[in-house]
Design an enzyme around this catalytic site. Structure first.
Site: not given
Length: 286
Positions: A42-44, A106, A153, A163
């Site tokens: 994921h990215y946050t 993440e 994701h 993401d």
């Protein structure tokens, strides 16, 4: 029975009730495996302080958080033996609800920014990727995770999530032996075929589902299908990820999910106007 004997009997029964179970660990079942079958990246969409706050104090969580410092490091937020709430409503191939069977990672990254010139995606630093790859290798070794189960994701929730986005360097993970990557020569050969006759939408939907995506099987190039195409293209063909079926996307799909027996492809159906990609959601929404 007198009062003294009753007291003794009560003490004996209390002792029996509190005795620990007798465990014999000399045997082990052959039929068992790790609960972890997937890794989801994921990215946050947040800076580091806010990412920490979200992932430690709110309902969403992840097993690892990779910082964006000059020398990135991982925060281990949830032990791999426990479930973290990172995937949300999700599916891949025959699996659904991936939270209980996955490790979530993440990465601190803003996702993208809207500018007068259009959407600008935020790059990942090489230092982050240099930290990520060794951790992925360790997780893979611990849980015997196959290459096709290291996902973004957007792979497992293409109608909600984008993401880790088109700037995530999946090709570096492929070079490290972590994921399967389409052979360029095979893609070029297949593309030449599909340039002469593009498959119809039903073919793309079937291939995307064969690869693992949850995608409608309607033969209609609707918004849901475009969202899945967007996820696929942003991963394997990040030079263009407009959600439209084309010869190169068909070639990549054919190489990744080859047809058992070659058959003539159906002619392409009329293409509807492009729909927007799924809206980005903040990290706390899963």
């Amino acid at each position: 029975m007198n009062k003294f004997l009753l007291i003794i009997l009560a003490a004996v029964l209390a002792g029996c009730a509190s005795a620990p179970p007798r465990l014999d660990n000399s045997l082990a079942a052959r039929s068992q495996s790790s609960r972890v079958k997937f890794i989801v990246i994921h990215y946050t969409v947040s800076d580091l302080p806010r990412s920490i706050k979200i992932l430690t104090e709110q309902e969403v969580s992840s097993h690892y958080l990779l910082t964006d410092e000059a020398e990135p490091k991982f925060y281990t937020l949830v032990d791999e033996s426990r479930m973290s709430n990172h995937a949300g409503v999700s599916s891949w191939k025959t699996y659904s609800n991936l939270n209980p069977m996955s490790v979530g990672i993440e990465i601190v990254n803003c996702g993208f920014k809207e500018t007068p010139e259009g959407r600008v995606w935020c790059p990942f630093t090489q230092a982050q990727i240099d930290q990520l790859i060794p951790l992925l290798k360790q997780i893979v070794a611990r849980h015997n995770i196959p290459p096709q189960n290291i996902l973004g994701h957007s792979d497992i929730a293409p109608q909600r999530k984008q993401d880790p986005g088109p700037l995530f360097p999946w090709h570096q993970l492929a070079a490290a032996g972590l994921i399967t990557w389409p052979d360029a020569a095979q893609v070029a050969a297949q593309r030449a075929v599909f340039e002469t006759q593009l498959p119809d939408v039903a073919w793309f939907q079937k291939k995307l589902a064969q690869h693992g995506y949850a995608v409608p099987q309607t033969g209609v190039l609707d918004e849901a299908t475009r969202n899945v195409m967007f996820a696929f293209q942003s991963k394997y063909r990040p030079a263009r990820f407009d959600g439209n079926p084309d010869a190169e996307s068909a070639a990549i799909l054919e190489v990744l999910a080859p047809t058992a027996a070659s058959k003539p492809v159906a002619p392409a159906a009329p293409v509807a106007p492009a729909a927007p990609a799924p809206a980005a959601q903040p990290a706390e929404v899963r």
